[in-house]
Design a protein around this motif. Structure first.
Motif, PDB file in Angstrom:
ATOM      1  N   UNK A 236     -22.851   9.131  -7.949  1.00 23.42           N
ATOM      2  CA  UNK A 236     -24.250   9.511  -7.791  1.00 23.42           C
ATOM      3  C   UNK A 236     -24.520  10.832  -8.496  1.00 23.42           C
ATOM      4  N   UNK A 237     -25.732  10.936  -9.049  1.00 27.45           N
ATOM      5  CA  UNK A 237     -26.164  12.211  -9.613  1.00 27.45           C
ATOM      6  C   UNK A 237     -26.485  13.183  -8.474  1.00 27.45           C
ATOM      7  N   UNK A 238     -26.600  14.468  -8.801  1.00 24.14           N
ATOM      8  CA  UNK A 238     -26.846  15.471  -7.772  1.00 24.14           C
ATOM      9  C   UNK A 238     -28.179  15.259  -7.075  1.00 24.14           C
ATOM     10  N   UNK A 239     -29.194  14.807  -7.818  1.00 26.79           N
ATOM     11  CA  UNK A 239     -30.511  14.578  -7.215  1.00 26.79           C
ATOM     12  C   UNK A 239     -30.652  13.174  -6.635  1.00 26.79           C
ATOM     13  N   UNK A 240     -29.599  12.347  -6.718  1.00 26.81           N
ATOM     14  CA  UNK A 240     -29.588  10.974  -6.185  1.00 26.81           C
ATOM     15  C   UNK A 240     -30.655  10.076  -6.811  1.00 26.81           C
ATOM     16  N   UNK A 241     -31.186  10.468  -7.962  1.00 24.52           N
ATOM     17  CA  UNK A 241     -32.178   9.647  -8.642  1.00 24.52           C
ATOM     18  C   UNK A 241     -31.557   8.689  -9.653  1.00 24.52           C
ATOM     19  N   UNK A 242     -30.261   8.783  -9.843  1.00 30.22           N
ATOM     20  CA  UNK A 242     -29.556   7.871 -10.737  1.00 30.22           C
ATOM     21  C   UNK A 242     -28.106   7.764 -10.266  1.00 30.22           C
ATOM     22  N   UNK A 243     -27.427   6.737 -10.745  1.00 30.82           N
ATOM     23  CA  UNK A 243     -26.028   6.520 -10.365  1.00 30.82           C
ATOM     24  C   UNK A 243     -25.334   5.732 -11.468  1.00 30.82           C
ATOM     25  N   UNK A 244     -24.057   6.038 -11.658  1.00 27.20           N
ATOM     26  CA  UNK A 244     -23.203   5.282 -12.582  1.00 27.20           C
ATOM     27  C   UNK A 244     -22.390   4.278 -11.771  1.00 27.20           C
ATOM     28  N   UNK A 245     -22.472   2.991 -12.149  1.00 25.91           N
ATOM     29  CA  UNK A 245     -21.814   1.914 -11.406  1.00 25.91           C
ATOM     30  C   UNK A 245     -20.859   1.191 -12.348  1.00 25.91           C
ATOM     31  N   UNK A 246     -19.665   0.902 -11.861  1.00 29.78           N
ATOM     32  CA  UNK A 246     -18.690   0.153 -12.657  1.00 29.78           C
ATOM     33  C   UNK A 246     -19.019  -1.329 -12.544  1.00 29.78           C
ATOM     34  N   UNK A 247     -19.253  -1.988 -13.695  1.00 28.52           N
ATOM     35  CA  UNK A 247     -19.709  -3.381 -13.712  1.00 28.52           C
ATOM     36  C   UNK A 247     -18.800  -4.205 -14.622  1.00 28.52           C
ATOM     37  N   UNK A 248     -18.958  -5.523 -14.510  1.00 25.54           N
ATOM     38  CA  UNK A 248     -18.166  -6.471 -15.300  1.00 25.54           C
ATOM     39  C   UNK A 248     -19.078  -7.125 -16.325  1.00 25.54           C
ATOM     40  N   UNK A 249     -18.687  -7.029 -17.608  1.00 25.90           N
ATOM     41  CA  UNK A 249     -19.528  -7.565 -18.679  1.00 25.90           C
ATOM     42  C   UNK A 249     -19.103  -8.956 -19.138  1.00 25.90           C
ATOM     43  N   UNK A 250     -18.147  -9.572 -18.417  1.00 28.62           N
ATOM     44  CA  UNK A 250     -17.650 -10.883 -18.784  1.00 28.62           C
ATOM     45  C   UNK A 250     -16.266 -10.849 -19.384  1.00 28.62           C
ATOM     46  N   UNK A 251     -15.894  -9.704 -19.974  1.00 26.29           N
ATOM     47  CA  UNK A 251     -14.573  -9.542 -20.574  1.00 26.29           C
ATOM     48  C   UNK A 251     -13.830  -8.325 -20.032  1.00 26.29           C
ATOM     49  N   UNK A 252     -14.568  -7.259 -19.804  1.00 28.59           N
ATOM     50  CA  UNK A 252     -13.937  -6.016 -19.379  1.00 28.59           C
ATOM     51  C   UNK A 252     -14.868  -5.298 -18.404  1.00 28.59           C
TER      52      UNK A 252
END
Length: 441
Positions: free
Chosen positions: A144-160
């Motif tokens: 989560x970002x410090x202001x909680x207005x965005x977040x980085x999420x680990x996702x699956x793109x079909x290969x990696x």
């Protein structure tokens, strides 16, 4: 003394179409792993089921995951099919599979021992294709970002597996309280929404006992009639809560449904679905507004207890077929308001008390006996001593008096508890009892 509660917020994800597809792929890949793990856990449940909670996940990982210390796992399929699967996602899937198999085995043992709803009930089945969602562990699956207005999420793109950054909106105020502890959220992606389900561990301080209660009579003519009743029988505050604008909007749609039904022959499934949905949404909004107002009044007067009638399971009977009274009873919000108020008030440390509804509306608060409703105005009632008073207001006084008597133990012979299982007090308690029997308090 501090009480710990868990409440969950819904943080809406703002993402592009491509990002939503990646989030959807992540959920699908997580469910595929769970489906495969359920079979493995169930096969080895005789061994895994005997382990404690901390040892179960490593035991399953030893069966499926290849490492330097475990070069030859029993099920090598997982390393080929779920290559580079993140460890924290994998452990979340293992935890869910263990819970699914444990639940199945418990229900199956009960079925074998004869604990069934019906003697001819079929045995429970193990459901491996279940609609679960992946947990996002902090730092490993979500950042989560410090202001909680965005977040980085680990996702699956079909290969990696890769990281994407998405926006977040729709916060509530729980994350602003430094005493609240944010737990690992769940990624919810389906056809209707894409959001994070964020649980918070809330420290609820214990309320000090006060010398007054807030009573609410939930009715048809007036949504909620509120009174603040002191333990000596005096009334500190009275208020009528009736969001008329929202009620008119709801009733307008219900009348359109009635008119449409009168012009239609045989009603089919899904008839007037859109109008029913809009009316239901307005009803939910009314419940939120009324419950929020009740909590605000209780906070304003420093009251710990909010008292309602115990109406769970009660079904009103009134009105002829196709009458408006039957429709109004159908849209009565008595249970929704009680549930919402209890959830909001318990989070702040308060408590909701339920009392027996018998006699609260049919007896006058001053102890003069039964009252008679006015034929021209249902909101008015005439007491036995010829006094004209608001019927809902009198009922709210009696509800508050019953709540006080219940909190004080109901030691008076007039309010003694019998062998019946109904809530106490069982008598027709009125506000006048607090005036004449102060010694029981």
């Amino acid at each position: 003394m501090v009480k710990l509660n868990v409440r969950t917020d819904k943080w809406q994800i703002v993402a592009t179409r491509q990002q939503k597809e990646l989030l959807q792929n992540t959920v699908f890949e997580f469910r595929r792993l769970v489906r495969c793990l359920v079979g493995v856990v169930n096969t080895h449940w005789s061994t895994i089921g005997l382990l404690d909670g901390l040892s179960q996940i490593p035991a399953v990982e030893k069966l499926i995951h290849q490492t330097a210390k475990n070069p030859s796992p029993r099920y090598k399929y997982f390393n080929r099919r779920f290559f580079k699967f993140p460890s924290y996602y994998r452990r979340g899937a293992i935890q869910f599979a263990i819970g699914q198999v444990s639940s199945f085995n418990t229900r199956y043992r009960e079925w074998q021992s004869g604990i069934r709803k019906r003697q001819d009930s079929n045995p429970p089945r193990l459901n491996a294709d279940c609609g679960t969602y992946p947990p996002l562990y902090k730092g490993q699956c979500v950042k989560f970002a410090k202001d909680n207005n965005s977040a980085a999420i680990k996702v699956f793109d079909g290969l990696d597996w890769m990281w994407i950054t998405v926006g977040i909106e729709g916060h509530r105020k729980r994350h602003l309280n430094p005493n609240n502890v944010r737990k690992s959220p769940y990624l919810i992606v389906n056809g209707r929404s894409c959001h994070l389900s964020v649980p918070f561990q809330i420290k609820t301080p214990k309320f000090k006992d006060t010398e007054s209660v807030l009573s609410a009579d939930l009715g048809i003519n007036t949504t909620a009639t509120v009174s603040v009743i002191n333990f000596d029988g005096t009334v500190s505050h009275r208020e009528f809560i009736h969001p008329g604008r929202d009620i008119d909007r709801r009733d307008k749609r219900l009348k359109r449904i009635s008119k449409k039904a009168s012009l239609t022959g045989q009603l089919q499934r899904g008839f007037a679905r859109g109008l029913y949905r809009k009316a239901g949404n307005i009803n939910r909004e009314i419940g939120q507004k009324v419950s929020a107002r009740l909590v605000k009044i209780a906070k304003q007067y420093g009251i710990k207890y909010i008292v309602f009638e115990h109406l769970k399971g009660w079904r009103p009977r009134g009105g002829k077929k196709r009458s408006t009274l039957k429709q109004r009873f159908h849209n009565w919000l008595h249970r929704r308001i009680v549930n919402l108020t209890e959830m909001k008030w318990s989070e702040l440390g308060g408590r909701v008390v339920l009392v027996n509804p018998r006699g609260t509306s049919s007896y006058a608060y001053d102890g003069s006996g039964k009252l008679k409703r006015n034929n021209q105005n249902d909101a008015l009632a005439r007491f036995a001593n010829s006094k004209l008073y608001n019927a809902d207001l009198s009922a709210s006084y009696n509800i508050g008096a019953k709540g006080i008597l219940k909190l004080c133990g109901g030691n008076s012979p007039e309010v003694g508890q019998g062998k019946n299982s109904c809530p106490s007090p069982r008598s027709r308690g009125t506000l006048s009892m607090l005036w004449v029997v102060p010694s029981i308090l």
